[in-house]
Design a protein around this motif. Structure first.
Motif, PDB file in Angstrom:
ATOM      1  N   ASP A   1      10.938   3.173  27.472  1.00 16.99           N
ATOM      2  CA  ASP A   1       9.864   2.773  28.316  1.00 16.99           C
ATOM      3  C   ASP A   1       8.960   3.974  28.521  1.00 16.99           C
ATOM      4  O   ASP A   1       7.895   3.912  29.284  1.00 16.99           O
ATOM      5  N   SER A   2       9.480   5.245  28.302  1.00 12.95           N
ATOM      6  CA  SER A   2       8.644   6.435  28.569  1.00 12.95           C
ATOM      7  C   SER A   2       7.821   6.676  27.316  1.00 12.95           C
ATOM      8  O   SER A   2       7.421   7.975  27.179  1.00 12.95           O
ATOM      9  N   CYS A   3       7.684   5.712  26.378  1.00 12.17           N
ATOM     10  CA  CYS A   3       6.922   5.948  25.241  1.00 12.17           C
ATOM     11  C   CYS A   3       7.263   7.001  24.071  1.00 12.17           C
ATOM     12  O   CYS A   3       6.349   7.479  23.466  1.00 12.17           O
ATOM     13  N   ARG A   4       8.559   7.026  23.879  1.00 13.41           N
ATOM     14  CA  ARG A   4       9.077   7.941  23.070  1.00 13.41           C
ATOM     15  C   ARG A   4       9.598   6.996  21.798  1.00 13.41           C
ATOM     16  O   ARG A   4      10.604   6.307  22.112  1.00 13.41           O
ATOM     17  N   ASP A   5       8.772   7.335  20.871  1.00 15.63           N
ATOM     18  CA  ASP A   5       9.151   6.338  19.568  1.00 15.63           C
ATOM     19  C   ASP A   5       9.982   7.016  18.431  1.00 15.63           C
ATOM     20  O   ASP A   5      10.305   8.034  18.514  1.00 15.63           O
ATOM     21  N   HIS A   6       9.800   6.313  17.518  1.00 18.00           N
ATOM     22  CA  HIS A   6      10.502   6.528  16.190  1.00 18.00           C
ATOM     23  C   HIS A   6      11.994   6.760  16.599  1.00 18.00           C
ATOM     24  O   HIS A   6      12.842   7.520  15.789  1.00 18.00           O
ATOM     25  N   ARG A   7      12.585   5.900  17.520  1.00 20.30           N
ATOM     26  CA  ARG A   7      14.061   6.037  17.583  1.00 20.30           C
ATOM     27  C   ARG A   7      14.869   5.052  16.650  1.00 20.30           C
ATOM     28  O   ARG A   7      14.297   4.094  16.206  1.00 20.30           O
TER      29      ARG A   7
ATOM     30  N   ILE B   1       1.244  -2.759  10.398  1.00 21.10           N
ATOM     31  CA  ILE B   1       1.782  -2.805  11.874  1.00 21.10           C
ATOM     32  C   ILE B   1       2.769  -1.651  12.017  1.00 21.10           C
ATOM     33  O   ILE B   1       3.899  -1.822  11.345  1.00 21.10           O
ATOM     34  N   ASP B   2       2.501  -0.649  12.951  1.00 19.52           N
ATOM     35  CA  ASP B   2       3.548   0.143  13.239  1.00 19.52           C
ATOM     36  C   ASP B   2       3.926  -0.378  14.594  1.00 19.52           C
ATOM     37  O   ASP B   2       3.325  -0.159  15.759  1.00 19.52           O
ATOM     38  N   ILE B   3       5.189  -0.877  14.771  1.00 17.63           N
ATOM     39  CA  ILE B   3       5.477  -1.644  15.951  1.00 17.63           C
ATOM     40  C   ILE B   3       5.955  -0.650  17.134  1.00 17.63           C
ATOM     41  O   ILE B   3       5.515  -1.090  18.517  1.00 17.63           O
ATOM     42  N   GLY B   4       6.381   0.529  16.884  1.00 18.22           N
ATOM     43  CA  GLY B   4       6.285   1.640  17.883  1.00 18.22           C
ATOM     44  C   GLY B   4       5.119   1.997  18.590  1.00 18.22           C
ATOM     45  O   GLY B   4       4.966   1.910  19.715  1.00 18.22           O
ATOM     46  N   HIS B   5       4.164   2.148  17.793  1.00 22.70           N
ATOM     47  CA  HIS B   5       2.817   2.506  18.150  1.00 22.70           C
ATOM     48  C   HIS B   5       2.243   1.411  19.160  1.00 22.70           C
ATOM     49  O   HIS B   5       1.546   1.414  20.038  1.00 22.70           O
ATOM     50  N   ALA B   6       2.325   0.055  18.409  1.00 25.23           N
ATOM     51  CA  ALA B   6       2.082  -0.982  19.443  1.00 25.23           C
ATOM     52  C   ALA B   6       2.776  -1.216  20.528  1.00 25.23           C
ATOM     53  O   ALA B   6       2.037  -1.530  21.781  1.00 25.23           O
ATOM     54  N   GLN B   7       3.926  -1.094  20.501  1.00 20.26           N
ATOM     55  CA  GLN B   7       4.811  -0.796  21.710  1.00 20.26           C
ATOM     56  C   GLN B   7       4.140   0.171  22.982  1.00 20.26           C
ATOM     57  O   GLN B   7       4.071  -0.047  24.134  1.00 20.26           O
ATOM     58  N   ILE B   8       3.744   1.253  22.442  1.00 21.42           N
ATOM     59  CA  ILE B   8       3.059   2.409  23.298  1.00 21.42           C
ATOM     60  C   ILE B   8       1.873   1.740  24.012  1.00 21.42           C
ATOM     61  O   ILE B   8       1.663   1.845  25.171  1.00 21.42           O
TER      62      ILE B   8
END
Length: 352
Positions: free
Chosen positions: A299-305, A262-269
């Motif tokens: 919330d603007s779908c910018r991940d890997h933060r 699971i990549d949680i950032g991808h799932a959040q997007i």
């Protein structure tokens, strides 16, 4: 032989928290220096990321041999083939209908396995390709409608804020913004429903091709004691398709050495875009997961933060953590400050 982490029964009870070396892409080109830097940040383990080059391997192996840090996992393809520019995780697809591409996917996946064995790693994370559209690719239009919906939401928030402060937008402006939001939401929802229905039909055949390649790879990975982790992805058309991911993961678990990752950032997007419900998605994968990519997402779908720099509810996510069978990799954008990397490690440690 690798495999210190592969056996669920023999996993360490303390959480295995790693840093993806993709963080050092364009920062550090020497493999030994990269491993030492990860140790300086406080990590005992790393995941060799999909930007690892052939020229870095000797330094990585020297650092691993000296015990600077341990290598818990690798991200396919690792090292990146010399003819490709790093990073290249989608260089070849296991979902392809081309026998030649399948053979190339297998060849370079087995190269990753060879490096995993050399450094004593027990996991390999992989991408699975994407749905192909010959004439009309609906993804561009879907992304545009989602962006219009997001902009409409922001306009409503700005109008409401202006009204609350007695300045800026007037009541009429807020009403107009809300109507545009309703219209944008309806247009996006309609497009998304059509896309998901078509994608699910196409994905069934693509998942079958991925499974055929995984069955062939499983024999080799089983011999070396390394698990394959099939990662969920952020793109609309990427595979395995999100609404079918749990069923696909259950089929994978019938193989001795293949599990979900699971990549949680991808799932959040995908949750923000309305493709899945995050909690239901995580719940559907209980007992099927061998590792996580952890990072935050706005919330603007910018991940890997860095953890805490976005909107992911980790109090929800951590309920699905199992340190007896999973590893936890911080996969953070190279632009993130070093202090946020160290802070992210502390935040993850505090989740256990």
């Amino acid at each position: 032989m690798g495999g210190e982490w592969v056996s669920f029964e023999n996993m360490a009870q303390d959480p295995v928290i790693t840093l993806s070396t993709s963080y050092f892409h364009r920062r550090i080109s020497d493999g030994y220096e990269m491993m030492c830097k990860a140790a300086e940040y406080g990590f005992k383990y790393v995941e060799l990321g999909h930007s690892t080059t052939v020229g870095m391997v000797d330094g990585i192996m020297r650092a691993a041999g000296e015990g600077v840090v341990k290598v818990a996992s690798l991200h396919n393809f690792c090292p990146v083939p010399p003819f490709a520019q790093a990073p290249a995780p989608n260089l070849f697809s296991p979902a392809t209908s081309s026998r030649r591409e399948s053979d190339l996917w297998m060849r370079h996946t087995l190269n990753t396995l060879a490096l995993a064995e050399s450094v004593g790693a027990g996991r390999m994370v992989m991408h699975s390709g994407a749905l192909s559209y010959f004439f009309f690719n609906p993804v561009g239009g879907l992304l545009s409608r989602f962006e219009r919906l997001r902009e409409a939401r922001e306009a409503v928030e700005a109008a409401r804020a202006g009204n609350a402060e007695g300045e800026g937008a007037l009541e009429g402006g807020a009403a107009d913004a809300e109507k545009k939001l309703v219209d944008a939401g309806a247009a996006y929802a309609s497009s998304l429903r059509k896309f998901v229905a078509g994608a699910e039909r196409k994905a069934a055949a693509a998942h079958g091709r991925i499974m055929e390649n995984l069955k062939l790879a499983n024999e080799k990975f089983s011999e070396k004691g390394v698990l394959i982790g099939v990662e969920n992805r952020d793109g609309f058309a990427e595979l395995p398709f999100d609404t079918m991911f749990a069923d696909f993961a259950r089929e994978c678990s019938s193989l001795s050495n293949v599990r979900a990752w699971i990549d949680i950032g991808h799932a959040q997007i995908k949750s923000l875009r309305g493709v899945i419900d995050l909690e239901a998605f995580l719940d559907s994968l209980r007992g099927l997961v061998c590792g996580w990519h952890l990072h935050d997402c706005t919330d603007s779908c910018r991940d890997h933060r860095g953890i805490g720099k976005g909107s992911i509810d980790f109090s929800l996510v951590k309920k699905y953590f199992d340190p007896a069978s999973q590893i936890f990799t911080l996969e953070i954008n190279p632009r993130v400050d070093e202090a946020d990397v160290a802070d992210s490690l502390k935040r993850v440690e505090d989740m256990f």
